[in-house]
Write a protein that holds these residues in place. Structure first.
Motif, mmCIF file in Angstrom:
data_model
loop_
_atom_site.group_PDB
_atom_site.id
_atom_site.type_symbol
_atom_site.label_atom_id
_atom_site.label_comp_id
_atom_site.label_asym_id
_atom_site.label_seq_id
_atom_site.Cartn_x
_atom_site.Cartn_y
_atom_site.Cartn_z
ATOM 1 N N ASP A 31 27.835 45.383 41.316
ATOM 2 C CA ASP A 31 29.078 44.333 41.984
ATOM 3 C C ASP A 31 29.745 44.387 41.710
ATOM 4 O OD1 ASP A 31 26.334 43.730 42.965
ATOM 5 O OD2 ASP A 31 25.558 42.311 41.454
ATOM 6 N N LEU A 32 30.362 44.611 39.462
ATOM 7 C CA LEU A 32 31.665 44.151 39.171
ATOM 8 C C LEU A 32 32.854 44.804 39.864
ATOM 9 C CD1 LEU A 32 32.860 42.769 37.142
ATOM 10 C CD2 LEU A 32 32.983 44.147 35.530
ATOM 11 N N ARG A 33 31.728 46.080 40.212
ATOM 12 C CA ARG A 33 33.063 47.266 40.335
ATOM 13 C C ARG A 33 33.722 46.761 41.720
ATOM 14 N NH1 ARG A 33 33.445 52.614 39.989
ATOM 15 N NH2 ARG A 33 31.370 52.600 38.599
ATOM 16 N N VAL A 34 32.233 46.125 42.870
ATOM 17 C CA VAL A 34 33.071 46.124 44.215
ATOM 18 C C VAL A 34 33.929 44.379 44.160
ATOM 19 C CG1 VAL A 34 31.579 44.732 46.022
ATOM 20 C CG2 VAL A 34 31.099 46.885 45.056
ATOM 21 N N ARG A 35 33.174 43.571 42.881
ATOM 22 C CA ARG A 35 34.474 42.696 43.042
ATOM 23 C C ARG A 35 35.736 42.778 42.489
ATOM 24 N NH1 ARG A 35 33.547 38.317 37.905
ATOM 25 N NH2 ARG A 35 35.874 36.480 37.671
ATOM 26 N N PHE A 36 35.734 44.013 41.910
ATOM 27 C CA PHE A 36 36.930 44.189 41.948
ATOM 28 C C PHE A 36 37.946 45.284 42.410
ATOM 29 C CE2 PHE A 36 36.810 41.379 37.993
ATOM 30 C CZ PHE A 36 37.696 40.574 37.645
ATOM 31 N N GLY A 38 36.470 46.804 44.958
ATOM 32 C CA GLY A 38 35.787 46.476 46.848
ATOM 33 C C GLY A 38 37.353 46.503 47.237
ATOM 34 N N LYS A 39 36.571 46.908 48.686
ATOM 35 C CA LYS A 39 37.782 46.558 49.739
ATOM 36 C C LYS A 39 37.833 45.194 49.839
ATOM 37 C CE LYS A 39 35.822 49.504 53.010
ATOM 38 N NZ LYS A 39 34.791 49.342 54.579
ATOM 39 N N THR A 44 42.399 44.860 44.744
ATOM 40 C CA THR A 44 42.714 45.952 46.120
ATOM 41 C C THR A 44 43.138 44.931 46.670
ATOM 42 O OG1 THR A 44 40.627 46.709 45.837
ATOM 43 C CG2 THR A 44 41.991 46.618 48.531
ATOM 44 N N LEU A 45 43.369 43.723 46.321
ATOM 45 C CA LEU A 45 44.396 42.490 47.501
ATOM 46 C C LEU A 45 45.785 42.994 46.842
ATOM 47 C CD1 LEU A 45 41.671 39.457 47.083
ATOM 48 C CD2 LEU A 45 42.064 41.071 48.815
ATOM 49 N N LEU A 46 45.775 42.391 45.685
ATOM 50 C CA LEU A 46 47.237 42.117 45.054
ATOM 51 C C LEU A 46 47.492 43.944 45.352
ATOM 52 C CD1 LEU A 46 46.354 41.623 40.976
ATOM 53 C CD2 LEU A 46 47.727 40.214 42.416
ATOM 54 N N LEU A 47 47.119 45.260 45.486
ATOM 55 C CA LEU A 47 47.556 46.571 46.043
ATOM 56 C C LEU A 47 47.575 46.198 47.553
ATOM 57 C CD1 LEU A 47 45.799 49.116 44.117
ATOM 58 C CD2 LEU A 47 47.221 48.391 44.081
ATOM 59 N N ARG A 48 47.167 45.515 48.495
ATOM 60 C CA ARG A 48 48.156 45.302 49.914
ATOM 61 C C ARG A 48 48.746 44.482 49.825
ATOM 62 N NH1 ARG A 48 41.753 44.065 52.139
ATOM 63 N NH2 ARG A 48 41.160 46.292 52.098
ATOM 64 N N ASN A 66 48.662 50.497 39.168
ATOM 65 C CA ASN A 66 47.545 51.607 39.376
ATOM 66 C C ASN A 66 47.183 51.908 37.991
ATOM 67 O OD1 ASN A 66 47.957 52.570 42.087
ATOM 68 N ND2 ASN A 66 50.150 53.371 42.132
ATOM 69 N N LYS A 67 48.178 51.416 36.926
ATOM 70 C CA LYS A 67 47.671 51.594 35.432
ATOM 71 C C LYS A 67 46.348 50.536 35.358
ATOM 72 C CE LYS A 67 49.068 50.406 30.783
ATOM 73 N NZ LYS A 67 50.615 50.835 29.932
ATOM 74 N N LEU A 68 45.971 49.440 36.370
ATOM 75 C CA LEU A 68 44.801 48.871 36.164
ATOM 76 C C LEU A 68 44.040 49.282 36.679
ATOM 77 C CD1 LEU A 68 43.920 45.435 34.832
ATOM 78 C CD2 LEU A 68 45.411 44.854 37.233
ATOM 79 N N ARG A 69 44.356 49.311 37.947
ATOM 80 C CA ARG A 69 43.330 50.163 38.275
ATOM 81 C C ARG A 69 42.194 51.473 37.495
ATOM 82 N NH1 ARG A 69 44.669 53.190 43.709
ATOM 83 N NH2 ARG A 69 45.562 54.188 42.522
#
Length: 351
Positions: A31-36, A38-39, A44-48, A66-69
């Motif tokens: 769930d944590l992986r999807v929260r940060f 996920g789509k 993901t929102l910051l990258l967009r 990218n470093k944070l990801r």
């Protein structure tokens, strides 16, 4: 769409760290992986949002995101490994099997009835001063017949009775060759029993082409006939656990003179049931052949028959097993039907 700046990146980073501390299982980690990531995840929102930044800030912001990801994915992988290791360890503890503990829910192993019988009789005879002797099952005619006063013309040497090999050797028809070998090796005085497999061309409900026999031999000076009778009575009383009645009948064996056959009272009905399945109403059971050792046999063992004499006897271990344990068909001893013996047919000790 949130504005992209250093504060937003740090906020996502701190939010992830705090959320990661609360994860206790793999489902929560997913769930944590999807929260940060996920789509619709925070990262993901910051990258967009990178496309809306001025060109001079876009490169630097992309590097930071990218470093944070990478940090988030690495932290999730490390945490997942720790959770899996912990769960595996708990499972191993809960399902651990102590191989040193006694088994549960299984019937313990047992000696085969014939082996049990052999051990019991051997222990009785050893208590009377006898030693156990063994010999080869593939034997020479010299030891199996000639040394035992069985001439070439004797019916027992017929091909229908004996299994011969092309080289002239044979499968022993009795354990008597062991007696000859023992006399040649140890001389006199001598007290031995010879248990083992023997082979003859016979096969029905009461006979098998391979069966088990135990023979005994005593050679000493001035051995009376009464010692042989007393020895047999002592052995059989101890084996069946009660005092029995005996009947000795004159017989013939080429290796003993005089020769006798021994009958005991029926161990099932003691002669009181004319419909007894064991003795068929006769009240008697034939259990052994015996006699005083023929001088020619003593001589074949390189012992002086003028100075020493003795007696020998032979019993069928398969038949003794059938009598003691109530087994009706000899073939049951060899067909591998273990369930029959585990059903409690009668007194085989567990090992």
């Amino acid at each position: 769409m949130p504005e992209l700046n250093e504060l937003n990146i740090n906020a996502v980073k701190e939010s992830f760290k705090e959320a990661l501390k609360t994860v206790t299982n793999l489902a929560g980690l997913d769930d944590l992986r999807v929260r940060f990531t996920g789509k619709k995840g925070d990262l993901t929102l910051l990258l967009r949002s990178l496309g809306k930044l001025p060109s001079e800030l876009r490169k630097e912001a992309g590097i930071e995101l990218n470093k944070l990801r990478d940090e988030i994915e690495h932290a999730i992988d490390i945490t997942g490994k720790k959770i899996r290791d912990s769960e595996n360890e708990k499972q191993e503890v809960s399902q651990r099997i102590d191989v040193t503990l006694p088994e549960k829910g299984r019937v313990s192993g047992a000696f085969h009835p014939v082996i049990q019988t052999m051990h019991e009789i051997a222990n009785i005879m050893q208590g009377l001063g006898y030693s156990v002797a063994t010999g080869p099952e593939k034997e020479e005619e010299f030891y199996n017949f000639e040394c035992l006063n069985v001439p070439k013309w004797h019916p027992a040497r017929d091909m229908q009775d004996t299994f011969y090999f092309p080289d002239g050797t044979l499968l022993r028809t009795h354990t008597s060759p062991v007696q000859i070998r023992a006399m040649l090796e140890y001389g006199a005085p001598l007290r031995i029993i010879c248990p083992g497999k023997v082979y003859r061309r016979d096969n029905d409900t009461t006979h098998s082409p391979m069966f088990n026999q135990m023979e005994g031999l005593l050679v000493d000076k001035n051995v009376p006939f009464s010692v042989m009778k007393g020895t047999m009575a002592e052995m059989l009383n101890a084996f069946f656990g009660k005092s029995l009645k005996y009947r000795f009948r004159a017989s013939y064996f080429p290796f003993t003179e005089p020769s006798m056959e021994l009958d005991i009272e029926c161990v099932e009905c003691s002669g009181h049931n004319e419909h007894c399945r064991v003795c068929h109403g006769t009240g008697w059971l034939e259990v052994a052949g015996m006699g005083m050792v023929h001088p020619n046999v003593i001589r074949a063992g390189k012992i002086d028959p003028d100075e020493y004499n003795g007696f020998a006897f032979g019993i069928g271990l398969d038949r003794m097993s059938m009598l003691k344990y109530g087994i009706s068909d000899l073939r049951l001893l060899f067909d591998g039907n273990v369930s029959y013996f585990l059903s409690g047919f009668g007194g085989v000790e567990r090992c």
